[in-house]
Scaffold this motif. Structure first.
Motif, PDB file in Angstrom:
ATOM      1  N   SER A   7      -9.347  -1.069   4.530  1.00 36.68           N
ATOM      2  CA  SER A   7     -10.739  -0.834   4.104  1.00 36.68           C
ATOM      3  C   SER A   7     -10.803  -0.332   2.658  1.00 36.68           C
ATOM      4  N   ASP A   8      -9.756   0.387   2.203  1.00 33.41           N
ATOM      5  CA  ASP A   8      -9.738   0.854   0.806  1.00 33.41           C
ATOM      6  C   ASP A   8      -9.599  -0.327  -0.147  1.00 33.41           C
ATOM      7  N   GLU A  46      -3.232   4.610   2.221  1.00 37.33           N
ATOM      8  CA  GLU A  46      -4.089   3.554   1.647  1.00 37.33           C
ATOM      9  C   GLU A  46      -4.241   2.472   2.719  1.00 37.33           C
ATOM     10  N   TYR A  47      -5.492   2.128   3.062  1.00 39.68           N
ATOM     11  CA  TYR A  47      -5.734   1.245   4.209  1.00 39.68           C
ATOM     12  C   TYR A  47      -6.433  -0.042   3.780  1.00 39.68           C
ATOM     13  N   LYS A  87     -12.565  -1.779  -2.778  1.00 39.99           N
ATOM     14  CA  LYS A  87     -12.336  -1.889  -4.232  1.00 39.99           C
ATOM     15  C   LYS A  87     -12.555  -3.328  -4.704  1.00 39.99           C
ATOM     16  N   LYS A 108     -17.851   3.063   2.736  1.00 42.18           N
ATOM     17  CA  LYS A 108     -17.085   3.335   1.501  1.00 42.18           C
ATOM     18  C   LYS A 108     -17.803   2.804   0.269  1.00 42.18           C
ATOM     19  N   ASP A 111      -8.322  -1.539   9.933  1.00 42.56           N
ATOM     20  CA  ASP A 111      -7.879  -0.138   9.937  1.00 42.56           C
ATOM     21  C   ASP A 111      -7.545   0.302  11.362  1.00 42.56           C
ATOM     22  N   CYS A 117       0.835  -1.212   0.000  1.00 44.07           N
ATOM     23  CA  CYS A 117       0.000   0.000   0.000  1.00 44.07           C
ATOM     24  C   CYS A 117       0.870   1.264   0.000  1.00 44.07           C
TER      25      CYS A 117
END
Ligand code: UT7
Length: 334
Positions: free
Chosen positions: A57-58, A54-55, A62, A102, A89, A50
């Motif tokens: 959960s991101d 950028e975590y 996606k 998200k 996170d 990452c």
């Protein structure tokens, strides 16, 4: 085991890898290691890492978006969300709750599962059981990890092994029987937690100046013991579902094992006497992504046309806990 005349199937599959790549050569500039050692001992050539900001959960959101699109569903159709991760996170709220927002999902049930590298198979069994009650229609299950956030970049025995990434699957009910998820087995043995753990940050060793100084907030592993356990655990888990379903290993079309070390996978191949071609492996490119490894590999294998309608698949996992398990499924993507 199907208990009625319907089945739970994987309706959509997706994954997401962060863009930044760390090669073995890059690592040899950080710790005393070499491309040759990492390749010959593990099979890994590179891993994705990452970017700052950028975590987990991101990555999870996606991968889930891709899986929901693949299932040709709308976010509103999803009514259950489970995230399997050892790198949330934050300790709470759950990463699942963060992913829910998200993704713009409704106020649906959302929670995390912590079963380390076996986490995706734990989530899959839980979601299947919840769908079977009839109270939920479509579940999104996600394996997502930012392992780079808990790796000790001074410890060459662990930092070369892991990577970041996420994979996700949409599970739904179908009226057809004897397809989709046919059986799952899950196990755990908590007698030796010290073999693979992150000691700091919980109620036992809360964060303090001394816990940081003693590097307690990093992953610690006894590699040799985990290697032996991995082979035993995956072999037993494979045998358990095959015996219960009266299926011969030769009838399985594709095996997707947890992607930790090519030597572990080759040992399993020899012990189960299965041709190499039946395995799908991609750890060369991603390293060990823990709970994300199986759905990432399944997504890739499917997209490459290596998993076809009606194929019998065996998913095998092992991880910290210790935990291990397997899933036998007939690929049926409406
Ligand atoms: O998802 C679950 C996570 N974990 C796993 O699946 C890990 C399972 N275990 C393994 O994959 C393997 O045990 C490892 C890859 C971790 C290690 O391979 P190994 O063949 O068991 O090596 P080893 O630990 O026996 O170490 C052999 C040598 C040692 O040096 P000496 O004592 O023989 O001089 C290590 O210090 O290799 C050395 N070494 C390295 N050398 C270069 C350990 N790590 C490295 C490295 N680069 N990165």
């Amino acid at each position: 085991m199907q208990i009625n005349n319907s089945s739970i199937v994987i309706k959509g599959i997706g994954s997401y890898m962060p863009k930044k790549i760390l090669t073995n050569k890059d690592l040899s500039g950080i710790v005393d290691t070499s491309d040759e050692w990492i390749r010959t001992r593990t099979g890994i050539q590179q891993r994705h890492i990452c970017e700052e900001g950028e975590y987990t959960s991101d990555l999870a959101a996606k991968a889930a978006k891709n899986a929901i699109e693949d299932a040709r569903l709308k976010p509103d159709d999803i009514d259950l969300l489970i995230v399997a991760t050892i790198t949330p996170d934050m300790p709470f709220p759950s990463t699942a709750c963060l992913v829910q927002t998200k993704l713009g999902l409704g106020q649906i049930a959302a929670f995390d599962v912590e079963a380390a590298c076996s986490g995706f198979l734990y989530a899959l069994d839980m979601a299947s059981a919840m769908l079977e009650t009839g109270r939920y229609k479509n579940a999104i299950i996600i394996g997502a990890e930012k392992l780079s956030s808990i790796i000790d970049w001074k410890d060459r025995t662990t930092c070369v092994l892991f990577g970041d990434g996420a994979g996700a699957a949409v599970l739904s009910r179908t009226k057809e029987s004897n397809t989709g998820i046919l059986d799952c087995c899950l196990h755990a043995d908590g007698a030796k937690p010290e073999l693979l753990r992150m000691p700091g940050g919980g109620s036992q060793i809360p964060a303090s100046a001394s816990s940081v100084e003693q590097r307690q907030h990093f992953l610690k592993m006894n590699g040799r013991e985990i290697f032996k356990f991995a082979v035993r655990g995956m072999e037993r888990a494979a045998q358990e579902v095959l015996d219960r379903q009266n299926v011969k290993i030769a009838d399985v079309d594709k095996i997707i094992p947890h992607q930790a070390n090519m030597r572990i996978i080759e040992t399993i191949q020899d012990r189960l006497e299965i041709p190499k071609s039946k395995f799908y492996n991609n750890l060369q490119y991603y390293g060990n992504t823990s709970a994300a490894s199986i759905p990432i590999a399944l997504d890739e294998a499917y997209r490459k046309g290596l998993v076809k309608h009606n194929d019998l698949l065996l998913l095998l996992a092992f991880g910290a806990g210790l935990t291990w398990g397997s899933t036998l499924l007939r690929w049926h993507k409406p």
